[in-house]
Design an enzyme around this catalytic site. Structure first.
Site, PDB file in Angstrom:
ATOM      1  N   LYS A  51      56.107   1.954  61.948  1.00  0.00           N
ATOM      2  CA  LYS A  51      56.382   2.431  63.309  1.00  0.00           C
ATOM      3  C   LYS A  51      56.327   3.957  63.416  1.00  0.00           C
ATOM      4  O   LYS A  51      56.020   4.486  64.476  1.00  0.00           O
ATOM      5  CB  LYS A  51      57.707   1.880  63.830  1.00  0.00           C
ATOM      6  CG  LYS A  51      58.959   2.547  63.283  1.00  0.00           C
ATOM      7  CD  LYS A  51      59.818   3.125  64.381  1.00  0.00           C
ATOM      8  CE  LYS A  51      61.002   3.897  63.876  1.00  0.00           C
ATOM      9  NZ  LYS A  51      61.085   4.361  62.516  1.00  0.00           N
ATOM     10  N   GLY A 109      65.405   1.286  62.969  1.00  0.00           N
ATOM     11  CA  GLY A 109      66.040  -0.027  63.128  1.00  0.00           C
ATOM     12  C   GLY A 109      67.543   0.075  63.334  1.00  0.00           C
ATOM     13  O   GLY A 109      68.151  -0.752  64.026  1.00  0.00           O
ATOM     14  N   ASN A 110      68.169   1.118  62.759  1.00  0.00           N
ATOM     15  CA  ASN A 110      69.628   1.254  62.862  1.00  0.00           C
ATOM     16  C   ASN A 110      70.079   1.659  64.261  1.00  0.00           C
ATOM     17  O   ASN A 110      71.275   1.650  64.557  1.00  0.00           O
ATOM     18  CB  ASN A 110      70.143   2.252  61.829  1.00  0.00           C
ATOM     19  CG  ASN A 110      69.606   3.644  62.050  1.00  0.00           C
ATOM     20  OD1 ASN A 110      68.430   3.824  62.380  1.00  0.00           O
ATOM     21  ND2 ASN A 110      70.443   4.635  61.889  1.00  0.00           N
ATOM     22  N   LYS A 142      54.069  -4.987  51.973  1.00  0.00           N
ATOM     23  CA  LYS A 142      55.290  -4.859  52.768  1.00  0.00           C
ATOM     24  C   LYS A 142      56.049  -6.192  52.835  1.00  0.00           C
ATOM     25  O   LYS A 142      55.563  -7.175  53.396  1.00  0.00           O
ATOM     26  CB  LYS A 142      54.951  -4.389  54.177  1.00  0.00           C
ATOM     27  CG  LYS A 142      56.181  -3.988  54.942  1.00  0.00           C
ATOM     28  CD  LYS A 142      55.882  -3.297  56.242  1.00  0.00           C
ATOM     29  CE  LYS A 142      57.160  -3.068  57.030  1.00  0.00           C
ATOM     30  NZ  LYS A 142      58.097  -2.160  56.373  1.00  0.00           N
ATOM     31  N   LYS A 188      58.253   8.276  56.795  1.00  0.00           N
ATOM     32  CA  LYS A 188      58.739   9.167  57.863  1.00  0.00           C
ATOM     33  C   LYS A 188      58.189  10.578  57.655  1.00  0.00           C
ATOM     34  O   LYS A 188      57.700  11.212  58.580  1.00  0.00           O
ATOM     35  CB  LYS A 188      60.267   9.198  57.884  1.00  0.00           C
ATOM     36  CG  LYS A 188      60.868   7.870  58.315  1.00  0.00           C
ATOM     37  CD  LYS A 188      62.376   7.965  58.461  1.00  0.00           C
ATOM     38  CE  LYS A 188      63.028   6.606  58.245  1.00  0.00           C
ATOM     39  NZ  LYS A 188      62.376   5.483  58.936  1.00  0.00           N
TER      40      LYS A 188
END
Lengths: 321, 321
Positions: free
Chosen positions: A210, A14-15, A131, A272
């Site tokens: 994602k 997102g960053n 979430k 991740k």
């Protein structure tokens, strides 16, 4: 130009669009994208490229907007994910287009695809929406919102299911495109979540991680390198603590142990690592977690944290990968 | 299955998703799509297929939502168009997916692409924003909205520029995909409007007419048939009047005369006729304007209004197309 043979998937966090402390104006988002996209443009000289991306703040904003507007029919979450694929897909594609033109390598076809991802309706996640997404509510407001809500550190938030990705619906198409040397942007926001209903797909109110979607995509299209670009230089033990230690590589076995020891925050580094591990375990490919600044360096093996196969200890003390 | 050689572009009007009198819930939109999409699924047996679509109500809703929410940075119009490409692209793709599966012809690759379309910054339209979009304001509200506004029959509305499409940025990609027998959904809402700025594209606050964008696409990919599906059975003289008369065909010359005589409403039938004329004139292809119910019949030459080349009057009284 020599044709690339290896496929690199870059999963942008997102960053890549909104940095910490920013409001997230469209100008900021376009400006931020240049750093990772310029590196990806250069990498397209050597690799077949697939780009995937997060959508957390963008989907949160759409939710906030629709909660504040009572004259327009509210859309289910999967449609908002689809909208963010349009928005971010366009932003990445047009930025990459410009960077490729700058480099004089704009002969490669480039597409940004809407993608939906099948999840299993029996996924245990469905029993427990965890979430948090979208706006923060007071306790009183939360009571009147027609969704499952949960108290978080920030206040009450809507919580949704985050099931595991089972299969990317467009995998066949993406594979063909990659074979034809297209650069493909896809599976944004983890993909639009759908379940199979007989001969059709039915969208559902859920959000797919994602990075897990990226790992599934890497597996299904037979990628060689799966790179996760985020806001830290790699995987760290005791992250944020006094004796924080960044790792240049971690074996599957070590990673599993560190997860059990609670080194990685759920919803942050943990998914991740799990995504990176999944790709190494299932496909034997390279997985790297790195910062947006270091994408090229990490592909070259000079930055980030690489998740690697377990090192087998041989009886005579030698080690063999 | 025999490989199709001819390319058919279907431009779906806004009513393919939201019918007159409906609120436009997501259930209604999915249900409405079945009628045109089922026909397109069957047509994919005979033709290479490209689908494009409008986005008026959807982009209007996004505008309304962002005007009502003051905690989220407002996005420029081109980003909202991109969001509707994501939303509607997903809805069309998943509906078509289901219909193809029903027909047992789900072997054809299918993609929905983000598309942007170059316009000319010197287009005279930029001097005169005419296209009303989004919510209706009172005179007082209108004075505080930071956009060009205009008084319309409904009240004050934001007006934007509607420049002519110059070129579809992804034309090369779409052409390749069609050659490889992909079904392609693209150029939604007329495409995301951009202007060239040196080596980059810059999005702009404008809306491109989706039928003119469809005609440009038809030209640039070398389509054979350009079909516009809308909410009336075809082109009519004195539309809505006592002596309304639907036409089964109209020559370019006739069409031009009827336009001058004011038979076709601007922003409604007029741009459709102009788009259909443009494709016939520039490319010599077939252009048909028909209803959503009659897409297949119109392709077969049995419904709708066909725009045809002028019939040349020969001296001896015979006529020759």
């Amino acid at each position: 130009m020599k044709r690339a043979t290896k496929t690199l998937i870059v999963a942008l966090g997102g960053n890549a669009l909104i940095r910490k402390g920013q409001k997230g104006t469209i100008e900021e988002q376009f400006e931020n994208l240049k750093l990772p996209i310029r590196q990806i443009a250069r990498l397209s000289r050597k690799y077949k490229i697939i780009i995937t991306h997060g959508n957390g703040p963008q989907v949160g904003n759409l939710l906030l907007q629709q909660e504040n507007c009572h004259t327009v029919p509210k859309l289910p979450l999967e449609i908002l994910v689809a909208q963010t694929q349009g928005q971010i897909g366009y932003m990445i594609e047009s930025t990459l287009d410009s960077e490729l033109m700058e480099l004089g390598i704009n002969t490669q076809p480039l597409v940004s695809l809407i993608s939906y991802v099948v999840v299993d309706e029996n996924d245990p996640a469905f029993k427990n929406p965890l979430k948090p997404i979208g706006p923060v509510y007071s306790e009183k407001e939360a009571a009147s919102v027609p969704y499952p809500m949960r108290k978080t550190a920030k206040g009450y938030r809507r919580v949704v299911v985050s099931p595991k990705p089972v299969s990317i619906v467009e995998k066949r198409e993406i594979k063909k495109l990659i074979e034809m040397n297209f650069i493909v942007i896809c599976c944004g926001g983890g993909g639009i979540p759908v379940i199979r209903e007989g001969r059709a797909f039915q969208g559902i109110d859920a959000v797919i991680d994602k990075d897990l979607a990226g790992a599934k995509l890497a597996e299904e299209v037979g990628a060689d390198i799966f790179l996760i670009a985020t806001d830290v230089q790699g995987v760290a033990l005791n992250y944020g603590g006094k004796n924080q230690k960044f790792l240049r590589s971690v074996t599957l076995e070590q990673a599993e142990r560190y997860i059990k020891e609670g080194h990685f925050a759920p919803g942050s580094m943990k998914p991740k690592i799990e995504a990176a591990m999944q790709f190494v375990l299932d496909c034997g490919g390279r997985s790297v977690i790195t910062s947006l600044e270091d994408i090229e360096q990490a592909v070259a093996g000079k930055a980030g944290t690489e998740v690697i196969q377990d090192v087998l200890e041989l009886p005579d003390g030698e080690s063999k990968t």
